[in-house]
Design an enzyme around this catalytic site. Structure first.
Site, PDB file in Angstrom:
ATOM      1  N   ASP A 116       0.938  -1.145   0.047  1.00  0.00           N
ATOM      2  CA  ASP A 116      -0.038  -0.032   0.021  1.00  0.00           C
ATOM      3  C   ASP A 116       1.042   1.233   0.021  1.00  0.00           C
ATOM      4  O   ASP A 116       1.908   1.222   0.565  1.00  0.00           O
ATOM      5  CB  ASP A 116      -1.196   0.156   1.228  1.00  0.00           C
ATOM      6  CG  ASP A 116      -0.462  -0.005   2.511  1.00  0.00           C
ATOM      7  OD1 ASP A 116      -0.192   0.984   3.037  1.00  0.00           O
ATOM      8  OD2 ASP A 116      -0.125  -1.204   3.282  1.00  0.00           O
ATOM      9  N   GLU A 156      -7.557   4.885  11.263  1.00  0.00           N
ATOM     10  CA  GLU A 156      -6.343   4.794  12.254  1.00  0.00           C
ATOM     11  C   GLU A 156      -5.836   6.004  13.021  1.00  0.00           C
ATOM     12  O   GLU A 156      -5.038   5.912  13.891  1.00  0.00           O
ATOM     13  CB  GLU A 156      -5.039   4.184  11.436  1.00  0.00           C
ATOM     14  CG  GLU A 156      -4.843   5.326  10.414  1.00  0.00           C
ATOM     15  CD  GLU A 156      -3.499   4.910   9.576  1.00  0.00           C
ATOM     16  OE1 GLU A 156      -2.249   4.827  10.238  1.00  0.00           O
ATOM     17  OE2 GLU A 156      -3.619   4.535   8.308  1.00  0.00           O
TER      18      GLU A 156
END
Length: 247
Positions: free
Chosen positions: A36, A129
């Protein structure tokens, strides 16, 4: 050498995929894998060599697309085009601002990521997150609204990205999102990631943030895909629709 998917893995409808449990003992060498990336993987604006990454076994990549209501990754479109030319399947994630309107962010994300029905696109992804100073109850409500809006606009069930530490504290280990496939970040070095929030399994597992992949500068996050969800190509080639701007 990586082993391709066996015929024993059946194609699973996306709506039911989150109910699956990961098969024990899955290894990164045996299943589809990929990084990612965000602008951090473009030092001084340098491009990623996606053909080199593909040649060394990368099957997919999950790319930061948008944040809040006004930020688009400067390299998102270039990465998308180069990935498709190289045969790398594309996932695109939104980094939320929980102190800003979720519907506006959902619209912004869809406009910039799913404006065309292009094959090779994995389902929408929400990256959870950071709390932006908001308590769990606000984050939970925000997530419901964003996820519902994006699914309404695209016809595809979004994926939720998170890590055990943040989910337990920042989202109070909520079990309200188990209908959505889980992308979990857990760098424990073990055979399976830690599952949180009532999820029985995972679709993507971010195993490390220190991988070395040809064509990508410096250490990078590395992920594996759970074949229990069916062939990755089916996930990436499921038609979607966009209703934004057509009402």
């Amino acid at each position: 050498m990586r082993i391709r998917l066996s015929r024993k893995f059946a194609v699973v409808p996306l709506a039911a995929a989150a109910l699956l449990v990961a098969a024990p003992g899955l290894a990164a060498a045996d299943i589809p894998n990929g990084p990612d990336v965000s602008d951090w993987q473009h030092p001084a604006g340098a491009p990623i060599d996606w053909k080199a990454a593909k040649a060394h076994g990368v099957d997919f990549a999950l790319v930061k697309a948008t944040e809040g209501v006004d930020f688009v990754n400067d390299h998102f479109q270039a990465d998308t085009n180069a990935m498709r030319a190289a045969g790398v399947l594309r996932g695109a994630y939104h980094f939320p601002r929980f102190d800003q309107n979720p519907e506006a962010q959902a619209d912004f994300y869809v406009n910039n990521v799913f404006s065309q029905n292009v094959l090779g696109s994995l389902p929408p992804i929400l990256d959870v997150e950071r709390s932006n100073g908001q308590p769990p109850n606000v984050i939970i409500d925000w997530m419901h609204r964003w996820l519902n809006r994006v699914q309404l606009l695209t016809g595809r069930m979004p994926i939720v990205y998170t890590c055990p530490g943040f989910w337990k504290e920042g989202v109070a280990n909520s079990n309200q999102f188990t209908q959505y496939p889980l992308w979990v970040a857990d760098w424990n070095g073990g055979p399976q990631p830690e599952l949180i929030g009532g999820w029985p399994g995972w679709v993507f597992w971010q195993q490390t943030n220190k991988a070395s992949i040809p064509g990508i500068e410096g250490p990078v996050d590395h992920n594996v895909y759970n074949p229990n969800f069916g062939p990755l190509e089916v996930w990436a080639n499921t038609p979607y629709y966009v209703t934004l701007g057509t009402r």
